[in-house]
Scaffold this active site. Structure first.
Site, short mmCIF file in Angstrom:
data_model
loop_
_atom_site.label_atom_id
_atom_site.label_comp_id
_atom_site.label_asym_id
_atom_site.label_seq_id
_atom_site.Cartn_x
_atom_site.Cartn_y
_atom_site.Cartn_z
CG ASN A 82 2.12 41.93 -29.72
OD1 ASN A 82 3.10 42.23 -29.05
ND2 ASN A 82 2.20 41.19 -30.80
CB THR B 44 0.18 39.08 -39.44
OG1 THR B 44 1.37 39.80 -39.15
CG2 THR B 44 -0.46 39.56 -40.71
CG ASP B 45 3.13 38.69 -33.72
OD1 ASP B 45 2.81 37.52 -33.39
OD2 ASP B 45 4.12 39.27 -33.26
CG LEU B 46 -3.74 40.49 -33.56
CD1 LEU B 46 -5.12 40.38 -34.14
CD2 LEU B 46 -3.58 41.79 -32.79
#
Length: 183
Positions: A36, A30-32
């Site tokens: 990251n 959910t936070d690509l």
């Protein structure tokens, strides 16, 4: 336009393998975003390069004299702080704006495909050097997605979302639907 660099093919394959493992575990990152995704080794070789460099902007032309090519494409995915199991609570908004999937913007709920959308945006950014969707507005973001994908978002879907009563999403989607009627 330049051909697809081999390192992007390797990254694409690694991303697919990573997501197969995560999704087999029922986990959605959910936070690509590029921040990251870390290189294990950052060694590179420099080559002469006298060609246009890809850009996501039609107004900006770049010319390169040299090009750095990674010698090792091993990567690590980090920051699982927002990761969610598919069968657990899903917050309404996830992902960093530039990598956010359309179903999140439309407030339709989300699942595994939102990770794949983010990876697609990241690969384009790795290729061009620019974020694909540089906006902070939902309406503009949806319009940019339409332009990139090459087709309009289904009007019935827009009307259905506009009628949900969720104020923030409904307002943005209603403005979008109104704009669609005008155009």
């Amino acid at each position: 336009m330049c051909s697809w660099p081999i390192y992007l093919t390797v990254f694409s394959n690694l991303f697919l393998l990573i997501f197969k493992v995560l999704h087999d575990l029922n986990l959605i990152h959910t936070d690509l975003k590029p921040e990251n995704i870390l290189l294990v080794h950052n060694s590179f070789q420099t080559f002469n390069y006298n060609r246009a460099i890809p850009s996501s902007s039609i107004t900006t032309q770049r010319q390169g004299r040299t090009r750095r090519v990674l010698l090792d494409t091993d990567i690590r995915l980090i920051d699982f702080g927002s990761a969610t199991f598919d069968d657990e609570y899903h917050s309404s908004v996830v992902s960093t704006r530039h990598y956010r999937a359309p179903e999140i913007i439309l407030g339709l709920g989300w699942s595994f495909p939102c990770d794949l959308w983010s990876i697609g945006c990241i690969l384009v950014e790795f290729y061009t050097g620019d974020a694909l969707f540089q906006t902070h507005d939902n309406l503009e973001h949806l319009a940019m997605m339409q332009a990139v994908v090459g087709q309009k978002i289904d009007t019935r879907l827009i009307r259905a979302v506009a009628g949900t009563g969720r104020t923030a999403v409904s307002n943005a989607v209603s403005r979008y639907a109104t704009l669609e009627v005008i155009l």
